[in-house]
Motif scaffolding. Structure first.
Motif, PDB file in Angstrom:
ATOM      1  N   ASP A   5       0.890  -1.311  -0.048  1.00  0.00           N
ATOM      2  CA  ASP A   5      -0.099   0.052   0.091  1.00  0.00           C
ATOM      3  C   ASP A   5       0.910   1.021   0.016  1.00  0.00           C
ATOM      4  N   LYS A   6       1.998   1.067   0.731  1.00  0.00           N
ATOM      5  CA  LYS A   6       2.874   2.259   0.727  1.00  0.00           C
ATOM      6  C   LYS A   6       3.640   2.581  -0.558  1.00  0.00           C
ATOM      7  N   LYS A   7       4.060   1.583  -1.248  1.00  0.00           N
ATOM      8  CA  LYS A   7       4.611   1.516  -2.606  1.00  0.00           C
ATOM      9  C   LYS A   7       3.514   2.260  -3.721  1.00  0.00           C
ATOM     10  N   GLU A   8       2.595   1.731  -3.386  1.00  0.00           N
ATOM     11  CA  GLU A   8       1.168   2.365  -4.483  1.00  0.00           C
ATOM     12  C   GLU A   8       0.958   3.618  -4.109  1.00  0.00           C
ATOM     13  N   LEU A   9       0.716   4.158  -2.884  1.00  0.00           N
ATOM     14  CA  LEU A   9       0.725   5.538  -2.497  1.00  0.00           C
ATOM     15  C   LEU A   9       1.748   6.379  -3.010  1.00  0.00           C
ATOM     16  N   ARG A  10       3.021   5.748  -2.886  1.00  0.00           N
ATOM     17  CA  ARG A  10       4.105   6.626  -3.216  1.00  0.00           C
ATOM     18  C   ARG A  10       4.013   6.995  -4.778  1.00  0.00           C
ATOM     19  N   SER A  11       3.903   5.887  -5.615  1.00  0.00           N
ATOM     20  CA  SER A  11       3.880   5.753  -6.769  1.00  0.00           C
ATOM     21  C   SER A  11       2.834   6.983  -7.399  1.00  0.00           C
ATOM     22  N   PHE A  12       1.532   6.581  -6.784  1.00  0.00           N
ATOM     23  CA  PHE A  12       0.311   7.686  -7.168  1.00  0.00           C
ATOM     24  C   PHE A  12       0.886   8.906  -6.925  1.00  0.00           C
ATOM     25  N   SER A  13       1.628   9.216  -5.812  1.00  0.00           N
ATOM     26  CA  SER A  13       1.823  10.717  -5.260  1.00  0.00           C
ATOM     27  C   SER A  13       2.725  11.245  -6.415  1.00  0.00           C
ATOM     28  N   ILE A  14       3.868  10.460  -6.569  1.00  0.00           N
ATOM     29  CA  ILE A  14       4.888  10.944  -7.864  1.00  0.00           C
ATOM     30  C   ILE A  14       4.353  11.122  -9.005  1.00  0.00           C
ATOM     31  N   PHE A  15       3.035  10.355  -9.354  1.00  0.00           N
ATOM     32  CA  PHE A  15       2.661  10.572 -10.945  1.00  0.00           C
ATOM     33  C   PHE A  15       2.054  11.948 -10.681  1.00  0.00           C
ATOM     34  N   ILE A  16       1.186  12.092  -9.513  1.00  0.00           N
ATOM     35  CA  ILE A  16       0.159  13.239  -9.500  1.00  0.00           C
ATOM     36  C   ILE A  16       0.997  14.477  -9.479  1.00  0.00           C
ATOM     37  N   VAL A  17       2.128  14.661  -8.693  1.00  0.00           N
ATOM     38  CA  VAL A  17       2.753  15.707  -8.606  1.00  0.00           C
ATOM     39  C   VAL A  17       3.615  16.198  -9.929  1.00  0.00           C
ATOM     40  N   SER A  23       1.481  19.850 -16.209  1.00  0.00           N
ATOM     41  CA  SER A  23       0.395  20.629 -16.777  1.00  0.00           C
ATOM     42  C   SER A  23       0.465  22.038 -16.700  1.00  0.00           C
ATOM     43  N   GLY A  24       1.002  22.303 -15.243  1.00  0.00           N
ATOM     44  CA  GLY A  24       0.997  23.830 -15.043  1.00  0.00           C
ATOM     45  C   GLY A  24       1.912  24.389 -15.738  1.00  0.00           C
ATOM     46  N   PHE A  25       3.318  24.134 -16.071  1.00  0.00           N
ATOM     47  CA  PHE A  25       4.078  24.861 -16.870  1.00  0.00           C
ATOM     48  C   PHE A  25       3.738  24.899 -18.252  1.00  0.00           C
ATOM     49  N   LYS A  31      -2.455  30.375 -23.625  1.00  0.00           N
ATOM     50  CA  LYS A  31      -3.381  31.382 -23.490  1.00  0.00           C
ATOM     51  C   LYS A  31      -4.261  31.318 -22.267  1.00  0.00           C
ATOM     52  N   GLU A  32      -4.160  29.920 -21.669  1.00  0.00           N
ATOM     53  CA  GLU A  32      -5.006  29.863 -20.363  1.00  0.00           C
ATOM     54  C   GLU A  32      -4.015  30.200 -19.167  1.00  0.00           C
ATOM     55  N   LYS A  33      -3.256  30.927 -19.226  1.00  0.00           N
ATOM     56  CA  LYS A  33      -2.421  31.286 -18.337  1.00  0.00           C
ATOM     57  C   LYS A  33      -3.129  31.774 -17.058  1.00  0.00           C
ATOM     58  N   ASP A  34      -3.913  32.658 -16.992  1.00  0.00           N
ATOM     59  CA  ASP A  34      -4.446  32.941 -15.772  1.00  0.00           C
ATOM     60  C   ASP A  34      -5.248  31.915 -15.149  1.00  0.00           C
ATOM     61  N   PHE A  35      -5.988  30.960 -15.630  1.00  0.00           N
ATOM     62  CA  PHE A  35      -6.476  29.964 -15.117  1.00  0.00           C
ATOM     63  C   PHE A  35      -5.551  28.763 -14.442  1.00  0.00           C
ATOM     64  N   PHE A  36      -4.494  28.614 -14.981  1.00  0.00           N
ATOM     65  CA  PHE A  36      -3.474  27.871 -14.333  1.00  0.00           C
ATOM     66  C   PHE A  36      -2.716  28.418 -13.231  1.00  0.00           C
ATOM     67  N   LEU A  37      -2.597  29.899 -13.407  1.00  0.00           N
ATOM     68  CA  LEU A  37      -1.764  30.646 -12.180  1.00  0.00           C
ATOM     69  C   LEU A  37      -2.903  30.868 -11.010  1.00  0.00           C
ATOM     70  N   SER A  38      -4.358  30.740 -11.300  1.00  0.00           N
ATOM     71  CA  SER A  38      -5.151  30.814 -10.087  1.00  0.00           C
ATOM     72  C   SER A  38      -5.075  29.495  -9.433  1.00  0.00           C
ATOM     73  N   ALA A  39      -4.535  28.615  -9.816  1.00  0.00           N
ATOM     74  CA  ALA A  39      -4.840  27.035  -9.398  1.00  0.00           C
ATOM     75  C   ALA A  39      -3.596  26.940  -8.303  1.00  0.00           C
TER      76      ALA A  39
END
Length: 212
Positions: A5-17, A23-25, A31-39
């Motif tokens: 479970d810890k390994k799965e959580l770690r892998s999931f967390s790395i994928f998400i970040v 995506s943010g970069f 053109k959607e800069k304002d939306f991404f910055l607001s997030a």
């Protein structure tokens, strides 16, 4: 929690970040800069949550994080409202809800940066508390140097004078040492997720400094 479970959580967390930051970069450069910055505050909050749940959580650990959050927010409030420590600066609107003109997420940011630099420093200087504290604080300075390049363009914060005054880096280093002293007394640390997030920070703000 079981090992698998810890390994799965770690892998999931790395994928998400990585997903959020890649995506943010590209979003910030689109053109959607304002939306991404607001997030930005939500991304930072999710990242902090993931790094915490992947660490070894106990009552003392959470107390230390709350202390770093409280002290970090306090010095920022004094800095913004009375020009103490860092110089004269103001926060923009892209970091979310403010408390005495300081975004609450800035307190989270202090905690996040201390964890990722602290965990990495602990891996390098496993036997020396002062080595961990000083090296972790140097990593904080290097990160701040990169972030300061893009911060005004992202409407995160901006100093009244340019270039950024030396006092900012001096006191950033001083408070980093203090917060690392608090954090490094925690013996059990997670390295894989925190190292990924540290690398992401350097890549994200380093590339923004080049392309923004």
């Amino acid at each position: 929690m079981k090992l698998n479970d810890k390994k799965e959580l770690r892998s999931f967390s790395i994928f998400i970040v990585w997903l959020l930051n890649i995506s943010g970069f590209f979003g910030i450069l689109s053109k959607e800069k304002d939306f991404f910055l607001s997030a930005s505050p939500y991304v930072l909050s999710i990242t902090l949550f993931l790094i915490i749940v992947n660490n070894f959580i106990d009552k003392k650990f959470l107390i230390k994080l709350f202390l770093i959050f409280s002290l970090g927010l306090t010095v920022e409030i004094l800095g913004v409202n009375y020009s103490f420590f860092f110089g004269e600066y103001q926060y923009g609107d892209n970091l979310g809800i403010k408390f005495f003109d300081v975004p609450l997420v800035i307190g989270f940011n202090w905690v996040l940066l201390i964890i990722i630099t602290g965990n990495f420093a602990s891996r390098i200087f496993s036997k020396s508390i002062m080595g961990k504290v000083v090296f972790g604080s140097i990593m904080m300075i290097l990160l701040d140097l990169l972030i300061e390049i893009s911060a005004p363009k992202l409407d995160y914060w901006e100093f009244a004078v340019h270039p950024v005054p030396f006092s900012n880096y001096f006191w950033w280093f001083v408070f980093s040492i203090l917060f690392h002293l608090i954090y490094q007394s925690n013996k059990n640390k997670e390295y894989v997720v925190s190292t990924n997030i540290l690398l992401i920070h350097f890549l994200f703000f380093g590339l923004l400094a080049l392309f923004l």
